[in-house]
Write an enzyme that holds these catalytic residues in place. Structure first.
Site, PDB file in Angstrom:
ATOM      1  NE  ARG A  13      -1.686  -2.198   2.949  1.00  0.00           N
ATOM      2  CZ  ARG A  13      -1.482  -3.464   2.575  1.00  0.00           C
ATOM      3  NH1 ARG A  13      -2.228  -4.005   1.656  1.00  0.00           N
ATOM      4  NH2 ARG A  13      -0.533  -4.186   3.141  1.00  0.00           N
ATOM      5  CB  THR A  14       3.493   2.567   2.242  1.00  0.00           C
ATOM      6  OG1 THR A  14       2.729   2.319   3.420  1.00  0.00           O
ATOM      7  CG2 THR A  14       4.227   3.884   2.404  1.00  0.00           C
ATOM      8  NE  ARG A  20       7.278   1.035   4.952  1.00  0.00           N
ATOM      9  CZ  ARG A  20       6.028   0.583   4.969  1.00  0.00           C
ATOM     10  NH1 ARG A  20       5.781  -0.678   4.646  1.00  0.00           N
ATOM     11  NH2 ARG A  20       5.032   1.364   5.292  1.00  0.00           N
ATOM     12  CG  HIS A  36       3.752   4.396   8.534  1.00  0.00           C
ATOM     13  ND1 HIS A  36       3.989   5.174   7.421  1.00  0.00           N
ATOM     14  CD2 HIS A  36       3.277   3.216   8.054  1.00  0.00           C
ATOM     15  CE1 HIS A  36       3.683   4.501   6.328  1.00  0.00           C
ATOM     16  NE2 HIS A  36       3.248   3.308   6.693  1.00  0.00           N
ATOM     17  CE  LYS A  80      27.073  -3.706  -6.950  1.00  0.00           C
ATOM     18  NZ  LYS A  80      27.392  -2.836  -8.115  1.00  0.00           N
TER      19      LYS A  80
END
Length: 359
Positions: free
Chosen positions: A54-55, A104, A132, A83
């Site tokens: 969703r986000t 995120r 959030h 890496k």
């Protein structure tokens, strides 16, 4: 160093700013065609170090519906992170290509750390179990649409209140509106962290902790369900002890008010019976759609400079003191200054809000 209108923590802005974003989102909902080219020529970089449906998709859709384009990754294994590239270098490079970054990351305080050196605004799309803020704006829009107000509400929050970043952000926000009361429904092991309770107490909010959803549901205006988050637990055994403790089923819904609404940040696992989907009080799918509109509004406000430019670190640097939170970004990215809000013999980490007692 240039300062930007980052959105790391909603607390950095006032409820008037939040209301501006919510009201713009409502305008976009009513007339989306008016905003089709608002971000024409702009590029959004999405840096998703954790899985998201969703986000991530709502941010991407929001930018595309505004006429912009997107770059980025949804799996760090497909980027130079695999890496060994550090957070600073990744965000520094991608911010050279983009006009706005959305990130995120599983480490708490990561969005603030990225914003310290990025060359464009940064939006926090979730930093571990910490915050959030864009989900909270989504929740505020949903409450405004469904209840017509953001004050004088009795809100029950159920499930994982310890690790649930959506809960932490929402409580901090709704505690800024008048006469909101909170019922915290969880097991003792998943109780709300003390620093959030302290925020509620400092703002004079009424709240109580209970262990039974069935006993609490009848008095609520809003029930905010959350899943038990397996990815936040240190062991499978600990998760197994907590999962499926709270289940919202049709029998419990019979005890709820006719105008109570059910919200959930999603994804759900087994905490809401699928039959509830057909109950008109279930608003979690509308809530998910609202996320696109509120993120369209937020992108506009950030890129057009409608928000202020709060300083990211305001505390005291104590590089000889380490945050005790193992998930704090300052324990992963060792170049970061160890910045704390100092109150007497208590240090509060400016990245993750962990409290440390000085010797």
């Amino acid at each position: 160093m240039e300062t930007f209108s980052n959105l790391i923590d909603l607390d950095a802005y006032s409820p008037d700013d939040w209301n501006m974003i919510v009201e713009l989102a409502q305008q976009i909902q009513k007339n989306p065609s008016l905003y089709r080219s608002r971000c024409s020529g702009k590029i959004m970089g999405t840096l998703f170090y954790e899985p998201s449906t969703r986000t991530q998709m709502s941010f991407q859709t929001a930018m595309l519906r505004l006429g912009g384009t997107i770059i980025g990754f949804d799996n760090p294994s497909t980027s130079s992170v695999s890496k060994g590239e550090n957070l600073k270098d990744t965000t520094k490079i991608v911010s050279n290509y983009a006009d706005i970054l959305v990130m995120r990351n599983p480490y708490e305080g990561s969005a603030k750390a990225a914003a310290l050196t990025a060359d464009c605004p940064v939006i926090n799309a979730g930093d571990g179990g910490h915050l959030h803020p864009t989900q909270t704006l989504t929740d505020l829009l949903t409450l405004k649409n469904e209840k017509g107000r953001l004050s004088d509400l009795k809100i029950g929050l159920c499930g994982d209140l310890r690790y649930g970043r959506t809960v932490h952000s929402l409580l901090k926000a709704l505690s800024r509106y008048e006469n909101n009361e909170f019922v915290l429904i969880s097991t003792p092991e998943l109780a709300l962290p003390s620093y959030i309770k302290d925020v509620l107490s400092a703002r004079g909010c009424l709240f109580k902790e209970v262990y039974s959803l069935e006993d609490a549901i009848g008095s609520l205006d809003v029930l905010y369900m959350t899943r038990i988050q397996k990815e936040r637990f240190s062991s499978a055994e600990e998760y197994d002890r907590q999962k499926s403790v709270f289940l919202l089923d049709c029998d419990k819904m019979k005890k709820a008010k006719e105008d109570m609404i059910v919200m959930h940040p999603l994804p759900r696992v087994d905490e809401i019976e699928v039959a509830i989907d057909d109950d008109p009080r279930a608003k979690y799918f509308e809530q998910a759609k609202n996320g696109m509109f509120v993120r369209m509004a937020l992108i506009i406000c950030v890129l057009e400079g409608r928000l202020g430019m709060p300083k990211l670190l305001c505390g005291t640097v104590k590089n000889d003191v380490s945050c005790t939170n193992k998930k704090c970004i300052s324990n992963i990215e060792h170049y970061l200054p160890h910045s704390f809000r100092v109150r007497g013999d208590i240090c509060e980490c400016e990245y993750c809000d962990e409290r440390i007692l000085l010797d």
